[in-house]
Design a protein around this motif. Structure first.
Motif, mmCIF file in Angstrom:
data_model
loop_
_atom_site.group_PDB
_atom_site.id
_atom_site.type_symbol
_atom_site.label_atom_id
_atom_site.label_comp_id
_atom_site.label_asym_id
_atom_site.label_seq_id
_atom_site.Cartn_x
_atom_site.Cartn_y
_atom_site.Cartn_z
ATOM 1 N N UNK A 287 0.855 -1.193 0.000
ATOM 2 C CA UNK A 287 0.000 0.000 0.000
ATOM 3 C C UNK A 287 0.887 1.238 0.000
ATOM 4 N N UNK A 288 0.622 2.139 -0.932
ATOM 5 C CA UNK A 288 1.339 3.414 -0.975
ATOM 6 C C UNK A 288 0.379 4.504 -0.541
ATOM 7 N N UNK A 289 0.788 5.309 0.425
ATOM 8 C CA UNK A 289 -0.069 6.397 0.914
ATOM 9 C C UNK A 289 0.399 7.717 0.308
ATOM 10 N N UNK A 290 -0.555 8.642 0.182
ATOM 11 C CA UNK A 290 -0.309 9.918 -0.474
ATOM 12 C C UNK A 290 -0.835 11.055 0.388
ATOM 13 N N UNK B 136 1.901 15.068 11.277
ATOM 14 C CA UNK B 136 1.705 15.988 10.153
ATOM 15 C C UNK B 136 2.863 15.822 9.168
ATOM 16 N N UNK B 137 2.629 15.728 7.902
ATOM 17 C CA UNK B 137 1.317 15.616 7.261
ATOM 18 C C UNK B 137 0.789 14.181 7.344
ATOM 19 N N UNK B 138 -0.510 14.053 7.275
ATOM 20 C CA UNK B 138 -1.144 12.729 7.285
ATOM 21 C C UNK B 138 -1.552 12.361 5.859
ATOM 22 N N UNK B 139 -1.630 11.061 5.577
ATOM 23 C CA UNK B 139 -2.077 10.658 4.237
ATOM 24 C C UNK B 139 -3.579 10.870 4.061
ATOM 25 N N UNK B 140 -3.940 11.248 2.828
ATOM 26 C CA UNK B 140 -5.356 11.455 2.482
ATOM 27 C C UNK B 140 -5.842 10.490 1.419
ATOM 28 N N UNK B 141 -4.941 9.658 0.879
ATOM 29 C CA UNK B 141 -5.356 8.652 -0.102
ATOM 30 C C UNK B 141 -4.349 7.506 -0.079
ATOM 31 N N UNK B 142 -4.777 6.377 -0.641
ATOM 32 C CA UNK B 142 -3.936 5.179 -0.674
ATOM 33 C C UNK B 142 -4.215 4.418 -1.969
#
Length: 104
Positions: A69-72, A95-101
């Motif tokens: 899984x790659x987070x963005x 911070x920053x947190x991922x908002x998509x994967x």
């Protein structure tokens, strides 16, 4: 003549089935995450190559799948946030947190 029609019909059906695109492969397992508000979310058997939104951003991600899984950091799976999560791994985010994967 009847046998000929049966063979032609069977070959036509076989050609139609083999011409259909292969179904998209999916990761086996479940991605769990806790967003920045403390809410729990999960996605079972996510499709590889699809972008999944992480509601309100993820403070913790647990990749319980058999796929990386790659987070963005963005909502569109474009800005990679740190190293990918291998199958069976978990990570906390500040911070920053991922908002998509996305799975691959």
């Amino acid at each position: 003549m009847r046998l000929h029609r049966t063979v032609v019909a069977a070959l036509g059906a076989l050609a139609l089935v083999t011409a259909l695109p292969a179904s998209a492969s999916a990761a086996n397992g479940t991605l769990h995450y806790v967003n920045v508000n403390g809410d729990d979310f999960s996605t079972a058997n996510p499709v590889n190559g699809e972008c999944y939104l992480l509601v309100s951003g993820a403070a913790h991600v647990d990749n319980g799948t058999d796929t990386t899984a790659t987070v963005f950091s963005d909502h569109g799976c474009e800005d990679v946030l740190g190293p990918a999560l291998p199958p069976g791994s978990a990570r906390d985010f500040g911070a920053p947190v991922p908002h998509s994967v996305m799975f691959s």
